[in-house]
Motif scaffolding. Structure first.
Motif, mmCIF file in Angstrom:
data_model
loop_
_atom_site.group_PDB
_atom_site.id
_atom_site.type_symbol
_atom_site.label_atom_id
_atom_site.label_comp_id
_atom_site.label_asym_id
_atom_site.label_seq_id
_atom_site.Cartn_x
_atom_site.Cartn_y
_atom_site.Cartn_z
ATOM 1 N N UNK A 124 14.460 -8.159 26.944
ATOM 2 C CA UNK A 124 14.822 -6.753 27.109
ATOM 3 C C UNK A 124 15.330 -6.522 28.521
ATOM 4 N N UNK A 125 16.333 -5.693 28.658
ATOM 5 C CA UNK A 125 16.727 -5.252 29.984
ATOM 6 C C UNK A 125 15.843 -4.064 30.344
ATOM 7 N N UNK A 126 15.728 -3.769 31.621
ATOM 8 C CA UNK A 126 14.751 -2.780 32.084
ATOM 9 C C UNK A 126 15.049 -1.346 31.674
ATOM 10 N N UNK A 127 16.201 -1.103 31.061
ATOM 11 C CA UNK A 127 16.498 0.245 30.574
ATOM 12 C C UNK A 127 16.418 0.334 29.053
ATOM 13 N N UNK A 128 15.929 -0.716 28.405
ATOM 14 C CA UNK A 128 15.776 -0.701 26.949
ATOM 15 C C UNK A 128 14.634 0.225 26.552
ATOM 16 N N UNK A 129 14.768 0.850 25.414
ATOM 17 C CA UNK A 129 13.694 1.658 24.849
ATOM 18 C C UNK A 129 13.555 1.260 23.387
ATOM 19 N N UNK A 130 12.339 0.964 22.974
ATOM 20 C CA UNK A 130 12.075 0.528 21.616
ATOM 21 C C UNK A 130 11.752 1.727 20.726
ATOM 22 N N UNK A 131 12.308 1.727 19.536
ATOM 23 C CA UNK A 131 12.025 2.792 18.586
ATOM 24 C C UNK A 131 10.622 2.598 18.026
ATOM 25 N N UNK A 170 9.860 1.248 32.344
ATOM 26 C CA UNK A 170 9.736 0.218 31.318
ATOM 27 C C UNK A 170 8.288 -0.172 31.110
ATOM 28 N N UNK A 171 7.539 -0.280 32.190
ATOM 29 C CA UNK A 171 6.120 -0.617 32.077
ATOM 30 C C UNK A 171 5.386 0.457 31.277
#
Length: 121
Positions: free
Chosen positions: A78-85, A24-25
């Motif tokens: 955001x949860x730590x498994x989120x990925x932003x487009x 995530x970082x």
């Protein structure tokens, strides 16, 4: 709604989930140039619930209790498994411009795994 003063997002992360935090970082800082606040998530069994989903709900509840008086405008969680487009913040501005300035407390942007993403992306 003006997002120019949107604070850095809050990221929920189980302290034992170091790999998720690293991913995530890398995703937020290196890909999207976003700093973030880290918020320790609650493990379901630690609140005597035993189910991951309820532990997640407890994490969100605790986090909102902690930040509700710190920010008067929108806050991104955001949860730590989120990925932003790509272009996420621009898309968020469009979404928030279509809702009234008041009368809502929570907007769930995506609660399902999006097709085509893996945990390493």
């Amino acid at each position: 709604m003006n997002l120019d003063n949107l604070p850095p997002p809050y990221v929920l992360n189980l302290p034992k989930s170091k790999k998720r935090l690293q991913l995530m970082t890398r995703h937020l800082v290196n890909v999207h140039d976003l700093k973030f606040y880290l918020y320790p998530a609650t493990l379901g069994k630690d609140v005597d619930i035993g189910l991951g989903m309820l532990g997640c709900m407890e994490s969100h509840r605790r986090m909102w209790e902690d930040i509700k008086d710190k920010h008067t405008g929108p806050v991104l969680v955001l949860e730590d498994d989120a990925r932003l487009v790509p272009g996420f913040l621009d898309k968020l501005k469009v979404i928030l411009s279509s809702v009234p300035d008041d009368g809502w407390d929570y907007i769930n942007l995506c609660a399902l795994r999006c097709e085509g993403l893996t945990k390493d992306k």
